[in-house]
Design a protein around this motif. Sequence first.
Motif, PDB file in Angstrom:
ATOM      1  N   SER A  54       0.832  -1.210   0.000  1.00  0.00           N
ATOM      2  CA  SER A  54       0.000   0.000   0.000  1.00  0.00           C
ATOM      3  C   SER A  54       0.867   1.260   0.000  1.00  0.00           C
ATOM      4  O   SER A  54       0.470   2.293  -0.521  1.00  0.00           O
ATOM      5  N   ARG A  55       2.055   1.167   0.612  1.00  0.00           N
ATOM      6  CA  ARG A  55       2.933   2.336   0.680  1.00  0.00           C
ATOM      7  C   ARG A  55       3.718   2.559  -0.604  1.00  0.00           C
ATOM      8  O   ARG A  55       4.021   3.681  -0.975  1.00  0.00           O
ATOM      9  N   LEU A  56       4.106   1.471  -1.242  1.00  0.00           N
ATOM     10  CA  LEU A  56       5.027   1.597  -2.366  1.00  0.00           C
ATOM     11  C   LEU A  56       4.363   1.546  -3.740  1.00  0.00           C
ATOM     12  O   LEU A  56       4.972   1.966  -4.715  1.00  0.00           O
ATOM     13  N   SER A  57       3.134   1.064  -3.781  1.00  0.00           N
ATOM     14  CA  SER A  57       2.524   0.912  -5.110  1.00  0.00           C
ATOM     15  C   SER A  57       1.882   2.210  -5.586  1.00  0.00           C
ATOM     16  O   SER A  57       1.519   3.070  -4.794  1.00  0.00           O
ATOM     17  N   HIS A  58       1.738   2.322  -6.874  1.00  0.00           N
ATOM     18  CA  HIS A  58       1.072   3.486  -7.466  1.00  0.00           C
ATOM     19  C   HIS A  58      -0.429   3.347  -7.279  1.00  0.00           C
ATOM     20  O   HIS A  58      -1.137   4.324  -7.215  1.00  0.00           O
ATOM     21  N   ARG A  59      -0.890   2.091  -7.232  1.00  0.00           N
ATOM     22  CA  ARG A  59      -2.325   1.843  -7.082  1.00  0.00           C
ATOM     23  C   ARG A  59      -2.716   1.959  -5.620  1.00  0.00           C
ATOM     24  O   ARG A  59      -1.896   1.744  -4.739  1.00  0.00           O
ATOM     25  N   LYS A  60      -3.989   2.251  -5.426  1.00  0.00           N
ATOM     26  CA  LYS A  60      -4.473   2.389  -4.053  1.00  0.00           C
ATOM     27  C   LYS A  60      -4.762   0.995  -3.474  1.00  0.00           C
ATOM     28  O   LYS A  60      -5.426   0.186  -4.125  1.00  0.00           O
ATOM     29  N   HIS A  61      -4.242   0.759  -2.303  1.00  0.00           N
ATOM     30  CA  HIS A  61      -4.544  -0.500  -1.614  1.00  0.00           C
ATOM     31  C   HIS A  61      -4.848  -0.171  -0.160  1.00  0.00           C
ATOM     32  O   HIS A  61      -4.021   0.421   0.532  1.00  0.00           O
TER      33      HIS A  61
END
Lengths: 114, 207
Positions: free
Chosen positions: B97-104
Amino acid sequence: MLRTIWRRLWSSEKAIPPQLPRGYNTEQTDMRKPVEITTPYPSLERVASIYGVSKKRQAAISEIVDAMYSKRRSTLSPDRNKHASAKTATPVSVDPRPLPKIKKRQRAKAKSRA
Amino acid sequence: VPKPRVEPDSVFLNVLYDLAFERLYLAYIAGLSTLGLAARATLEIPGGERRLDRVFTLLQSCTYSIHDLSRVQLNRTRPATPRFNMPMELGLAIAWSRLSHRKHSWFVFETEQGRALKSISDLNGTDLNIHGGTVAGVMRELCNAFVRRRGGQPNVPQMMRVYRKLRAAVPAIQRRTGADSLFESRMFIDLGLAAGKIVTSERRTES
């Protein structure tokens, strides 16, 4: 001496924050807020496609659920009929004769037993 | 390595596959389906790949994840060791969730207040969803975690109704799949499908 310390402190305050990796989600916080679901309610086909299931298998499961619903309906219906008929049914016939009177002696016996 | 396709209505369900957890496992599937989401678990992925790779691939394909830490306990079989799979998968989700471009978005569910924070103090400052180990508690916390404005927010009694129906359908599904337990790949998918069908039927009767 003091001046150099002051300069160092001053420079550390102004230090550039560490660069976050590209794409770092800065909006994310650890405090949990409810998440809004923006997608519409999925259709059965959509659910099946998420799980990568064939139409045949989807139909089989739907059949099980439908059978369960129809079974429930069939088990419910006699009760419902019973409930409905209770309103219209004629009242149970009551014996018009008066209840037999208990004699004084019998009453006294019952009292003494108690 | 190709990135998995992200499903906007999928929830990665990180729970213990244990007989004692069966009721809550069903509650999660039923509750999420009532909210219009699909529960995904590592159970459904065929073997072959390394387990960790499978877990991470599935996690990446989901928009949300639920991590139930209520069963991080010592198991009785020797050597007595705690189950660390769930906290580890939580760590993966937080990192993603912290590193991805997508929202998680990730949620931590627990039975007892303060226990998870005692064992993982790094979670301090995070609001946990305490369900108290009950089905109704799980439904309540799911309602606290997810809000639906489009199509109306389901309430706990509606979710409980779906849960009861799903539970009633379990023997028939089990008979069809020939599964020994609910924690089998085929069974999990069929339960998800059945929950979806029940929700559709319920929504139809309500409207």
